[in-house]
Write a protein that holds these residues in place. Structure first.
Motif, mmCIF file in Angstrom:
data_model
loop_
_atom_site.group_PDB
_atom_site.id
_atom_site.type_symbol
_atom_site.label_atom_id
_atom_site.label_comp_id
_atom_site.label_asym_id
_atom_site.label_seq_id
_atom_site.Cartn_x
_atom_site.Cartn_y
_atom_site.Cartn_z
ATOM 1 N N TRP B 531 -4.655 -32.003 -33.948
ATOM 2 C CA TRP B 531 -3.316 -31.474 -33.693
ATOM 3 C C TRP B 531 -2.946 -30.449 -34.765
ATOM 4 N N LEU B 532 -3.255 -30.783 -36.038
ATOM 5 C CA LEU B 532 -2.950 -29.883 -37.148
ATOM 6 C C LEU B 532 -3.676 -28.551 -36.967
ATOM 7 N N LEU B 533 -4.990 -28.645 -36.674
ATOM 8 C CA LEU B 533 -5.767 -27.421 -36.481
ATOM 9 C C LEU B 533 -5.187 -26.604 -35.334
ATOM 10 N N LEU B 534 -4.655 -27.319 -34.326
ATOM 11 C CA LEU B 534 -4.059 -26.627 -33.189
ATOM 12 C C LEU B 534 -2.703 -26.053 -33.556
ATOM 13 N N GLY B 539 -3.126 -15.496 -37.485
ATOM 14 C CA GLY B 539 -2.490 -14.230 -37.112
ATOM 15 C C GLY B 539 -1.037 -14.480 -36.731
ATOM 16 N N THR B 540 -0.706 -14.275 -35.461
ATOM 17 C CA THR B 540 0.687 -14.401 -35.047
ATOM 18 C C THR B 540 1.047 -15.846 -34.748
ATOM 19 N N GLY B 541 2.316 -16.095 -34.581
ATOM 20 C CA GLY B 541 2.798 -17.422 -34.207
ATOM 21 C C GLY B 541 3.321 -18.185 -35.395
ATOM 22 N N GLY B 549 -5.052 -21.123 -28.105
ATOM 23 C CA GLY B 549 -6.041 -20.074 -28.312
ATOM 24 C C GLY B 549 -5.820 -19.278 -29.592
ATOM 25 N N ASP B 550 -4.565 -19.273 -30.094
ATOM 26 C CA ASP B 550 -4.264 -18.515 -31.305
ATOM 27 C C ASP B 550 -4.304 -19.393 -32.548
ATOM 28 N N SER B 551 -4.665 -20.668 -32.376
ATOM 29 C CA SER B 551 -4.637 -21.589 -33.512
ATOM 30 C C SER B 551 -5.949 -21.544 -34.281
ATOM 31 N N LEU B 552 -5.951 -22.223 -35.418
ATOM 32 C CA LEU B 552 -7.152 -22.297 -36.238
ATOM 33 C C LEU B 552 -8.306 -22.947 -35.468
ATOM 34 N N PHE B 553 -7.964 -23.992 -34.699
ATOM 35 C CA PHE B 553 -8.944 -24.695 -33.892
ATOM 36 C C PHE B 553 -9.574 -23.747 -32.873
#
Lengths: 84, 737
Positions: B531-534, B539-541, B549-553
């Motif tokens: 969840w944290l990685l997500l 970048g943005t957000g 899709g924009d998360s670290l995961f």
């Protein structure tokens, strides 16, 4: 003891026959393991099932049932009891 | 605290008596430094708490297997206050072989003459007092462990023995003049050695003459040399090896006891078990029965548990999620990142795994029944011929069968094998056995893509795992372990019996509890980490409000994803769930729930419901689930018959429902959008074959060292990728895409 001519490997014994264990042609470990399970020298072995190639099922000491792979049954030398 | 231990042959019913004594107050762990299961329990007796230890099954007190070494060392080092020798009354003579060695050890002993009902039914009558007389006056208690008959007498005797109120005379088999004179000489050497004061001298002398090489650390070189010389003298004098003479003399002695204490009707008749074995151990019929049983087990786990699974799923996805959200709303955290963590992270993650408790429950029931009925040994027997062809032997089959439940105990179960190379190969292969944790993934994909035919996918995957294991075994035995000699196949066939509900129950409970415990720890942690990685944007957000899709995961998964494209699932979402699955396969579904459905919450606005409605819904849901479970059990019959081409036996439908094609989860519809059916199959193939979980990696390292572990990890990754690519590309060529 009968002479060697009456000895045969256990693998040649047919189902339904009863034989007596003469010796085990294997190392100390194998001998001891088999003795722990009930296959000691002189024990009476009844072959319950077994056919060319596969494992055999034996009855020893009345109520113990053991399954042995074909490889070991070649190493267990037995004799028919009536010949003794 | 007073410590009492149970010792006995495998299959003598030790566990049944242990369970009867301790009930649920037991703890299953491992022996220190070993991976053999250690069972310990507590018992209140005579106003004090007693620790009961269930020693591993042993045929002898030699160091032939890990089990026997543990049993021997525990008796020598822990000095228990009482030892209960559990003896199978219907197989007395061979079982007494261990008892005789316990007597040589001079431990405070008593005999539990178990399964006396079986003995009586075979018209074997044991005169208890005569047996006790020949065993030096030990307490001998007649028992039927499965019905808890004789339990009070056993407890009473335990107190008496532990308090040293039993005066038992020493009992020794006369081992013949040649051996006895060497024993006397060795005994005086042992008694003169202050370091050996704690060991029973005669027992140690006999062990030395038997050529026990594992005692090296306990004895000095002088004694070892004396023993070797003594063995040589015996061999020269008698023409027989000392160990042969000792075994013969012991059995002769026991034969005398048995003929004095036992009367029996003319023996040599066929027992009930012999008759069953005419079929179940037959070289052809036995294999057919085995395959049929496996089919039923898979049906049982895949379909029978489904209604209960849906019920649990409904509760977690519905009421539990609503209640948690409402509760967080009350304390003012509604819509915050905390709500996201609890609902999307923890409840979706852990809940998504708990849903599969019914599946594992049925699998463990099946395995426990096969084991406790005595069938497992026959499975090893009928598979021996086949295993020999792979360069292994029948016993290697058991760890693999256990591996279907969970690979970790499967790897540990290789300890029953005597040859180290056999152990390595078997453990290597065991990880290809599809474990219970992988099943949920197949079930989710199967019902999403193939509906009622999902049983076929599941069976196919299990079969593929076996196939890969076969090829791997051939590879290993032909190329890596070429010098390996086949270890002898010897296995005892215990009599068939009705599985004991308590034994099955405790087995199922301890295994299911471990799974739930995992859900509460490893999977909880993994869910939070994922969840944290997500939640961390790249970048943005902003934190906790970013598209997956924009998360670290997502970013990490994107790096891996292209490598998976040839297998048809090159999307980052698929890569991410495979990454999560490295931790544990239980996490795959949890991670998919987060990645595929976590982002779009508001897609199904549910009508608000009251607490009362929710509770009523849960109860009626359970009722329906129970009825449907019955229906699925009945339906194993038509489904099995329908395999035969041309037959179409209708399946039972108790509630008169249409096929519930419409009622599937949000995840399943998301999956159908993301995968083609062919890619779904390839993905499941990958799930089946790659690194099972961290726990198996740790087990491999513990058992076989870091190199073998790394070889295993690398090999499974390569094989999984190749197989998945082969399935996908092959499927495309055949026009299945």
């Amino acid at each position: 003891m009968p002479d060697d001519a009456h000895f045969m490997p256990l693998s040649m014994v047919r189902p339904g026959q009863t034989v007596e264990l003469v010796r085990i042609e294997g190392g100390h470990k194998l001998r001891k393991r088999l003795a722990d399970l009930g296959l000691n020298q002189g024990v009476s072995i009844r072959v319950m099932q077994g056919d060319a190639g596969g494992p055999m099922i034996l009855a020893v000491k009345g109520d113990t049932r053991l399954a042995l792979g074909r490889g070991i049954t070649h190493k267990i030398i037995v004799a028919a009891p009536q010949q003794r | 605290m007073v410590t009492i231990c149970l010792a006995g042959n495998p299959n003598a019913g030790k566990s049944t008596i242990f369970n009867a004594l301790t009930g649920a107050r037991q703890h299953v762990g491992n022996w220190p430094g070993k991976t053999v299961e250690k069972k310990e329990g507590r018992l209140w007796l005579d106003g004090q708490e007693i620790a009961v230890v269930d020693l591993p099954g042993a045929y002898s007190l030699s160091a032939f297997s890990a089990e026997e070494t543990i049993t021997r060392d525990f008796l020598l080092d822990a000095q228990p206050d009482a030892v209960v020798a559990v003896v199978d009354a219907a197989n007395l003579e061979r079982n007494l072989y261990l008892v005789l060695q316990l007597l040589e050890m001079r431990v405070p002993l008593m005999i539990a003459l178990n399964m006396s009902d079986v003995a009586e039914s075979r018209q074997i009558h044991i005169h208890r007092e005569r047996l006790a007389e020949r065993l030096g006056g030990l307490p001998v208690i007649s028992m039927i462990g499965s019905r808890e008959i004789g339990l009070d007498a056993l407890k009473e005797a335990m107190v008496q023995v532990a308090r040293r109120r039993v005066k038992a005379a020493p009992v020794y088999a006369d081992l013949g003049p040649a051996v006895e004179s060497e024993i006397a000489a060795l005994c005086s050497l042992i008694e003169a050695d202050a370091n050996l004061r704690l060991y029973p001298a005669r027992w140690l002398a006999i062990k030395l003459l038997e050529g026990e090489d594992d005692l090296g650390t306990r004895i000095g070189p002088a004694l070892a040399a004396a023993a070797a010389a003594a063995r040589d003298r015996i061999a020269a004098e008698t023409g027989e090896d000392a160990d042969t003479l000792i075994a013969d003399a012991r059995y002769r002695f026991l034969g005398g006891i048995v003929s004095y204490a036992v009367t029996r009707a003319a023996a040599d008749g066929l027992t009930f078990s012999d008759r069953i074995d005419r079929v179940l151990a037959h070289r052809r019929w036995g294999v057919l029965v085995f395959l049929a049983l496996m089919w039923v087990v898979f049906q049982f786990t895949a379909n029978v548990s489904a209604p209960l699974l849906d019920w649990v799923d409904g509760i977690i996805a519905g009421p539990v999620t609503r209640w948690a959200a409402a509760l967080l709303g009350v304390v003012g955290l509604g819509g915050s990142w905390v709500e996201s963590l609890v609902v999307d992270g923890i409840i979706a993650g852990v809940g998504g795994v708990l849903v599969f408790v019914p599946v594992l429950f049925s699998l463990y029931v099946a395995l426990a029944v096969l084991e406790d009925s005595g069938y497992m040994a026959r499975a090893a027997l009928v598979m021996d011929r086949f295993m020999q062809r792979l360069g292994l032997h029948g016993k290697s089959f058991l760890p693999m069968l256990v591996g279907f439940g969970c690979n970790v105990p499967g790897i540990y179960a290789t300890r029953t094998l005597e040859n180290p190379d056999d152990r390595k190969i078997t453990a290597f292969l065991t990880t290809f056995m599809s474990c219970g944790a992988r099943l949920p993934v197949y079930v989710v994909f199967g019902s999403a893509f193939f509906g009622a035919a999902s049983g076929g996918l599941v069976f196919g995957l299990y079969a593929l795992g076996v196939g890969v294991a076969v090829l791997t075994s051939l590879l290993l035995t032909r190329l890596v372990f070429r010098s390996k000699t086949a270890a002898p196949f010897v296995i005892e066939l215990p009599p068939y019996r009705l599985p004991n509900p308590k034994t099955v129950g405790l087995y199922v409970w301890s295994n299911t509890a471990r799974f739930i415990h995992n859900a509460g720890t490893v999977i909880l942690a993994a869910s939070v980490v994922i969840w944290l990685l997500l939640a961390i944007p790249v970048g943005t957000g902003q934190f906790a409000n970013v598209a997956p899709g924009d998360s670290l995961f997502g970013a990490t998964s994107r790096v891996i994803a292209p490598a998976l494209a040839p297998a048809g699932f090159g999307q980052w979402e698929a890569a991410s769930s495979l990454m999560a699955g490295f931790v544990a396969k239980e996490v795959v579904i949890a991670s998919m729930n987060q990645v595929y459905t976590g982002a779009d919450e508001a897609d199904e606005p549910e009508p608000p419901s009251t607490l009362g409605e929710d509770l009523a819904g849960i109860v009626t849901g359970l009722g329906e689930a129970v009825v449907l479970t019955g229906q699925e059990i009945v339906n194993i019959v038509p489904r099995t018959l329908n395999i035969i081409p041309g037959l179409n036996v209708p399946e039972a439908n108790f509630l008169g429902r249409a096929d519930d094609a419409g009622s599937d989860s949000a995840l399943q519809s998301a999956l159908r959008a993301a995968f083609t059916p062919l890619a779904a199959v390839a993905f499941n193939v990958f799930i089946l074959l790659y690194v099972p979980c961290m726990a198996t990696v740790a087990a491999m390292r513990q058992e076989f060292g870091a190199r073998w572990m790394l070889a295993q990890v690398a090999y499974t990754l390569v094989v999984a990728w190749l197989a998945a690519v082969l399935v996908y590309q092959g499927g495309l060529l055949l026009g299945l895409g």
